[in-house]
Design a protein around this motif. Structure first.
Motif, PDB file in Angstrom:
ATOM      1  N   UNK A  38       0.792  -1.224   0.000  1.00  0.00           N
ATOM      2  CA  UNK A  38       0.000   0.000   0.000  1.00  0.00           C
ATOM      3  C   UNK A  38       0.828   1.279   0.000  1.00  0.00           C
ATOM      4  N   UNK A  39       2.101   1.209   0.355  1.00  0.00           N
ATOM      5  CA  UNK A  39       2.837   2.430   0.695  1.00  0.00           C
ATOM      6  C   UNK A  39       3.618   3.052  -0.454  1.00  0.00           C
ATOM      7  N   UNK A  40       4.024   2.264  -1.434  1.00  0.00           N
ATOM      8  CA  UNK A  40       4.815   2.788  -2.537  1.00  0.00           C
ATOM      9  C   UNK A  40       4.213   2.333  -3.854  1.00  0.00           C
ATOM     10  N   UNK A  41       4.352   3.177  -4.883  1.00  0.00           N
ATOM     11  CA  UNK A  41       3.737   2.878  -6.173  1.00  0.00           C
ATOM     12  C   UNK A  41       4.410   1.698  -6.870  1.00  0.00           C
ATOM     13  N   UNK A  42       5.713   1.544  -6.634  1.00  0.00           N
ATOM     14  CA  UNK A  42       6.451   0.431  -7.235  1.00  0.00           C
ATOM     15  C   UNK A  42       7.702   0.184  -6.403  1.00  0.00           C
ATOM     16  N   UNK A  43       8.413  -0.873  -6.717  1.00  0.00           N
ATOM     17  CA  UNK A  43       9.659  -1.184  -6.001  1.00  0.00           C
ATOM     18  C   UNK A  43      10.751  -0.170  -6.307  1.00  0.00           C
ATOM     19  N   UNK A  44      10.581   0.606  -7.374  1.00  0.00           N
ATOM     20  CA  UNK A  44      11.607   1.561  -7.794  1.00  0.00           C
ATOM     21  C   UNK A  44      11.263   3.003  -7.413  1.00  0.00           C
ATOM     22  N   UNK A  45      10.220   3.201  -6.616  1.00  0.00           N
ATOM     23  CA  UNK A  45       9.765   4.565  -6.338  1.00  0.00           C
ATOM     24  C   UNK A  45      10.360   5.153  -5.064  1.00  0.00           C
ATOM     25  N   UNK A  46      11.286   4.454  -4.441  1.00  0.00           N
ATOM     26  CA  UNK A  46      11.856   4.936  -3.179  1.00  0.00           C
ATOM     27  C   UNK A  46      12.719   6.162  -3.318  1.00  0.00           C
ATOM     28  N   UNK A  47      13.229   6.424  -4.520  1.00  0.00           N
ATOM     29  CA  UNK A  47      14.098   7.584  -4.722  1.00  0.00           C
ATOM     30  C   UNK A  47      13.322   8.860  -5.007  1.00  0.00           C
ATOM     31  N   UNK A  48      12.015   8.761  -5.167  1.00  0.00           N
ATOM     32  CA  UNK A  48      11.200   9.967  -5.400  1.00  0.00           C
ATOM     33  C   UNK A  48      11.279  10.886  -4.182  1.00  0.00           C
ATOM     34  N   UNK A  49      11.302  12.200  -4.401  1.00  0.00           N
ATOM     35  CA  UNK A  49      11.446  13.143  -3.279  1.00  0.00           C
ATOM     36  C   UNK A  49      10.358  13.008  -2.209  1.00  0.00           C
ATOM     37  N   UNK A  59       9.193   9.025   1.116  1.00  0.00           N
ATOM     38  CA  UNK A  59       9.142   8.785   2.561  1.00  0.00           C
ATOM     39  C   UNK A  59       7.932   9.474   3.190  1.00  0.00           C
ATOM     40  N   UNK A  60       7.699  10.742   2.824  1.00  0.00           N
ATOM     41  CA  UNK A  60       6.566  11.484   3.394  1.00  0.00           C
ATOM     42  C   UNK A  60       5.242  10.842   3.000  1.00  0.00           C
ATOM     43  N   UNK A  61       5.174  10.350   1.766  1.00  0.00           N
ATOM     44  CA  UNK A  61       3.947   9.701   1.281  1.00  0.00           C
ATOM     45  C   UNK A  61       3.656   8.431   2.077  1.00  0.00           C
ATOM     46  N   UNK A  62       4.698   7.615   2.286  1.00  0.00           N
ATOM     47  CA  UNK A  62       4.513   6.375   3.036  1.00  0.00           C
ATOM     48  C   UNK A  62       4.116   6.659   4.485  1.00  0.00           C
ATOM     49  N   UNK A  70       8.249  -2.344   1.597  1.00  0.00           N
ATOM     50  CA  UNK A  70       9.614  -2.467   2.115  1.00  0.00           C
ATOM     51  C   UNK A  70      10.622  -1.651   1.324  1.00  0.00           C
ATOM     52  N   UNK A  71      10.150  -0.770   0.454  1.00  0.00           N
ATOM     53  CA  UNK A  71      11.038  -0.030  -0.447  1.00  0.00           C
ATOM     54  C   UNK A  71      12.095   0.764   0.316  1.00  0.00           C
ATOM     55  N   UNK A  72      11.714   1.401   1.429  1.00  0.00           N
ATOM     56  CA  UNK A  72      12.664   2.176   2.232  1.00  0.00           C
ATOM     57  C   UNK A  72      13.072   1.455   3.510  1.00  0.00           C
ATOM     58  N   UNK A  76      18.461  -7.190   1.292  1.00  0.00           N
ATOM     59  CA  UNK A  76      18.626  -6.028   2.173  1.00  0.00           C
ATOM     60  C   UNK A  76      17.305  -5.645   2.835  1.00  0.00           C
ATOM     61  N   UNK A  77      17.374  -5.366   4.134  1.00  0.00           N
ATOM     62  CA  UNK A  77      16.185  -4.943   4.879  1.00  0.00           C
ATOM     63  C   UNK A  77      16.103  -3.431   4.982  1.00  0.00           C
ATOM     64  N   UNK A  78      17.050  -2.730   4.351  1.00  0.00           N
ATOM     65  CA  UNK A  78      17.086  -1.271   4.367  1.00  0.00           C
ATOM     66  C   UNK A  78      17.974  -0.801   3.226  1.00  0.00           C
TER      67      UNK A  78
END
Length: 312
Positions: free
Chosen positions: A9-20, A23-26, A48-50, A107-109
């Motif tokens: 539910x928290x990220x749009x894709x596995x590759x979206x963690x670098x979007x500005x 973190x705030x969205x999640x 688990x993206x971040x 990786x867990x982080x």
């Protein structure tokens, strides 16, 4: 009422963690899920993206429980509780969360220069779920078991077919959207909707023991029976008027086939007429423009996704 989320539910894709705004969205999603009374969410790949720490910190003071019966660290210690028990109107509901299995440690982080990266592993889905369900039934004496399966669809189907003691499997992973309840040998698979655009509503009636019967399935059988009976009557009329031997033979086969189908459907409908101790009914609430938003929540959203931005 029990509000649950099948995860991813928290990220749009596995590759979206670098979007500005990632973190705030999640963090906003976690806080609003908690504020709106979500009791539990399974931890999926797109949660688990971040990393695990974001999830733990984001729910440290929340009532929302993050569940995963099979996510463990390098030492085999679980990262999250495997299940929870909720009392819903006097009914004890056991909720199990399960994440995708992995072929090895991951990786867990996100990696940080100069620091060791913690690892996680997803243990095999079926045995992890089976053990936790067995414990809930034996020790907690739950009345209903729901598995929040943030796993591929095939894995969810195997749980529904093979794991004894499960009533419902609510699956997320591929974003399949709304659909029909699918009955397995042991449990029923429920599609929960996709990306917050629908809310799945599962209404249960518990008047005794036994398997849950799908109320909508009975209605679909009644509708099918009406269509078959209409087609059968037309086929018999054509057969009575037919003179050509080839045509008569074809119509006789059609009548025979329709009569067999009618018999099977009547058996199903008549069986549904008998009172079932447990029933379920799945429907969806579309969260479109006709559902009013909350102004306070809208302001929080606009801090993350300002009006006019590409993400808004």
């Amino acid at each position: 009422m029990l509000v649950l989320d099948a995860g991813n539910a928290l990220f749009k894709s596995r590759d979206s963690g670098e979007a500005p705004d990632a973190k705030a969205r999640a963090e906003l999603l976690l806080s609003q899920m908690d504020a709106q009374g979500t009791a539990a969410m399974a931890v999926g790949t797109r949660d688990l993206v971040l990393g695990v720490d974001l999830l733990k910190k984001g729910t440290k003071k929340a009532k929302l429980k993050l569940l995963s019966v099979n996510l463990v660290d390098a030492q085999g210690k679980p990262y999250f509780p495997g299940s929870m028990v909720a009392d819903v109107g006097g009914v004890k509901v056991g909720v199990v969360g399960v994440s995708p299995a992995t072929t090895g440690p991951e990786p867990a982080a996100p990696s940080v220069k100069g620091k060791p990266t913690p690892m996680l592993k997803g243990l095999p889905v079926e045995p992890a779920v089976a053990a936790e369900v067995k414990r809930l039934r034996a020790q907690e004496k739950v009345d209903v078991v729901v598995v929040l399966a943030a796993v591929p669809y095939d894995d969810a189907l195997r749980v529904a077919e093979r794991v004894e003691g499960v009533d419902f499997v609510v699956q997320s992973h591929e974003g399949r959207g709304q659909g029909m309840a699918q009955r397995g040998a042991m449990a029923t698979v429920i599609p929960p909707g996709d990306r917050g655009r629908q809310l799945a509503k599962l209404e249960l009636r518990l008047d005794g023991p036994g398997r849950f019967v799908d109320v909508s399935e009975q209605e679909r059988m009644r509708q099918s029976l009406g269509i078959v009976e209409s087609n059968l009557a037309k086929a018999k009329e054509r057969l009575a008027a037919a003179t050509d031997p080839t045509t008569k033979q074809s119509l006789e086969q059609a009548v025979s086939s329709l009569e067999a189908r009618r018999t099977a459907l009547k058996k199903g409908v008549d069986g549904g007429a008998t009172h079932s101790a447990r029933t379920h009914l799945l429907s969806y609430i579309q969260l479109g423009s006709d559902v009013p938003g909350d102004p306070a929540v809208q302001k929080l959203v606009e801090r993350v996704e300002p009006p006019g931005s590409a993400a808004h």
